[in-house]
Design a protein around this motif. Sequence first.
Motif, PDB file in Angstrom:
ATOM      1  N   GLY A   1       0.799  -1.210   0.000  1.00 25.91           N
ATOM      2  CA  GLY A   1       0.000   0.000   0.000  1.00 25.91           C
ATOM      3  C   GLY A   1       0.835   1.264   0.000  1.00 25.91           C
ATOM      4  N   ILE A   2       2.159   1.151   0.017  1.00 27.76           N
ATOM      5  CA  ILE A   2       3.032   2.309   0.021  1.00 27.76           C
ATOM      6  C   ILE A   2       3.844   2.299  -1.265  1.00 27.76           C
ATOM      7  N   SER A   3       3.820   3.417  -1.964  1.00 28.90           N
ATOM      8  CA  SER A   3       4.585   3.502  -3.195  1.00 28.90           C
ATOM      9  C   SER A   3       6.064   3.577  -2.855  1.00 28.90           C
ATOM     10  N   SER A   4       6.866   2.817  -3.550  1.00 30.22           N
ATOM     11  CA  SER A   4       8.299   2.829  -3.291  1.00 30.22           C
ATOM     12  C   SER A   4       9.021   3.736  -4.281  1.00 30.22           C
ATOM     13  N   GLU A   5       8.294   4.550  -4.996  1.00 25.15           N
ATOM     14  CA  GLU A   5       8.884   5.479  -5.954  1.00 25.15           C
ATOM     15  C   GLU A   5       8.875   6.877  -5.345  1.00 25.15           C
ATOM     16  N   THR A   6       9.972   7.627  -5.524  1.00 24.18           N
ATOM     17  CA  THR A   6      10.068   8.976  -4.968  1.00 24.18           C
ATOM     18  C   THR A   6      10.470   9.945  -6.068  1.00 24.18           C
ATOM     19  N   VAL A   7       9.837  11.105  -6.078  1.00 25.13           N
ATOM     20  CA  VAL A   7      10.195  12.168  -7.016  1.00 25.13           C
ATOM     21  C   VAL A   7      10.965  13.221  -6.239  1.00 25.13           C
ATOM     22  N   ILE A   8      12.184  13.475  -6.688  1.00 23.45           N
ATOM     23  CA  ILE A   8      13.044  14.516  -6.108  1.00 23.45           C
ATOM     24  C   ILE A   8      13.061  15.636  -7.140  1.00 23.45           C
ATOM     25  N   SER A   9      12.669  16.829  -6.742  1.00 25.24           N
ATOM     26  CA  SER A   9      12.581  17.903  -7.745  1.00 25.24           C
ATOM     27  C   SER A   9      12.967  19.255  -7.159  1.00 25.24           C
ATOM     28  N   GLY A  10      13.292  20.163  -8.061  1.00 20.49           N
ATOM     29  CA  GLY A  10      13.652  21.529  -7.704  1.00 20.49           C
ATOM     30  C   GLY A  10      13.269  22.445  -8.846  1.00 20.49           C
ATOM     31  N   ARG A  11      13.890  23.618  -8.884  1.00 26.55           N
ATOM     32  CA  ARG A  11      13.606  24.577  -9.963  1.00 26.55           C
ATOM     33  C   ARG A  11      14.108  24.041 -11.299  1.00 26.55           C
ATOM     34  N   GLN A  12      13.221  23.710 -12.169  1.00 20.77           N
ATOM     35  CA  GLN A  12      13.499  23.260 -13.547  1.00 20.77           C
ATOM     36  C   GLN A  12      14.261  21.938 -13.632  1.00 20.77           C
ATOM     37  N   TRP A  13      14.153  21.104 -12.636  1.00 12.34           N
ATOM     38  CA  TRP A  13      14.739  19.762 -12.713  1.00 12.34           C
ATOM     39  C   TRP A  13      13.910  18.807 -11.859  1.00 12.34           C
ATOM     40  N   SER A  14      13.975  17.535 -12.222  1.00  7.38           N
ATOM     41  CA  SER A  14      13.234  16.511 -11.491  1.00  7.38           C
ATOM     42  C   SER A  14      13.856  15.145 -11.756  1.00  7.38           C
ATOM     43  N   TYR A  15      13.933  14.325 -10.701  1.00  8.88           N
ATOM     44  CA  TYR A  15      14.429  12.957 -10.816  1.00  8.88           C
ATOM     45  C   TYR A  15      13.460  12.030 -10.091  1.00  8.88           C
ATOM     46  N   THR A  16      13.104  10.916 -10.742  1.00 15.90           N
ATOM     47  CA  THR A  16      12.259   9.899 -10.120  1.00 15.90           C
ATOM     48  C   THR A  16      13.130   8.684  -9.846  1.00 15.90           C
ATOM     49  N   VAL A  17      13.129   8.249  -8.596  1.00 20.01           N
ATOM     50  CA  VAL A  17      13.947   7.096  -8.202  1.00 20.01           C
ATOM     51  C   VAL A  17      13.033   5.967  -7.745  1.00 20.01           C
ATOM     52  N   PRO A  18      13.407   4.712  -8.008  1.00 25.39           N
ATOM     53  CA  PRO A  18      12.530   3.565  -7.694  1.00 25.39           C
ATOM     54  C   PRO A  18      12.630   3.064  -6.248  1.00 25.39           C
ATOM     55  N   PHE A  19      12.788   3.966  -5.299  1.00 25.98           N
ATOM     56  CA  PHE A  19      12.872   3.572  -3.895  1.00 25.98           C
ATOM     57  C   PHE A  19      12.413   4.744  -3.029  1.00 25.98           C
ATOM     58  N   ALA A  20      12.111   4.446  -1.772  1.00 25.40           N
ATOM     59  CA  ALA A  20      11.692   5.488  -0.828  1.00 25.40           C
ATOM     60  C   ALA A  20      12.915   6.268  -0.362  1.00 25.40           C
ATOM     61  N   VAL A  21      12.767   7.567  -0.227  1.00 28.44           N
ATOM     62  CA  VAL A  21      13.852   8.443   0.228  1.00 28.44           C
ATOM     63  C   VAL A  21      13.428   9.072   1.550  1.00 28.44           C
TER      64      VAL A  21
END
Length: 197
Positions: free
Chosen positions: A82-102
């Motif tokens: 029930g918990i997504s293990s994907e995390t989106v790390i983002s800032g001004r004009q950039w974004s990274y999606t990682v396949p684990f919890a941060v």
Amino acid sequence: MLFESFLAASAFIGFTGAYRAHMVAKPKLLASSPNRGRYQRRSSRSAPIFDRPFYLLFLFLPFVTLILTVLARPGEHTFASGISSETVISGRQWSYTVPFAVRNKATIEKLIQCESRGMNISRPDDDGIMSDGILQFHRGPTDGMAGGTWEDFSRANGIMGSPKNPADAIRMTDWAISHGFGPRWTCWRLQNLSPGS
């Protein structure tokens, strides 16, 4: 694995079914009956009190095995936790999606923004040492990974990969912050960061 568990449980139920059939009263020949030579039921004997719960337990065993097998594989069945293990790390004009919890998402976003503005680059840091990736890991004295920040952390935690791979860099930084190594980044000190800030 799932199929083998199901087969083992089904075979066990087949055994318990045979056991149950053996326990049922068999027809008896009644000599004083007008229908001599025919089998008739003498009486319907009920199973002992403890036999029925065991039978029900073994009836539901394959279902329990199936459910436990599915829940034991959280990587393959994210719906089970029930918990997504994907995390989106983002800032001004950039974004990274990682396949684990941060765990330290907000702090890492601030570090990335300060260290590289989200660009995956290699360049000399303020101290003149070459640094790599979105989180600018220092190289070693021979301008390679040996003896650098990445190798130090990798030896301590067993995380492999490269600082030039954003997902690897984020995973390593999350570990480093959780273990008190945040001040190793210049931007940590410049922004007066702390875990969870």
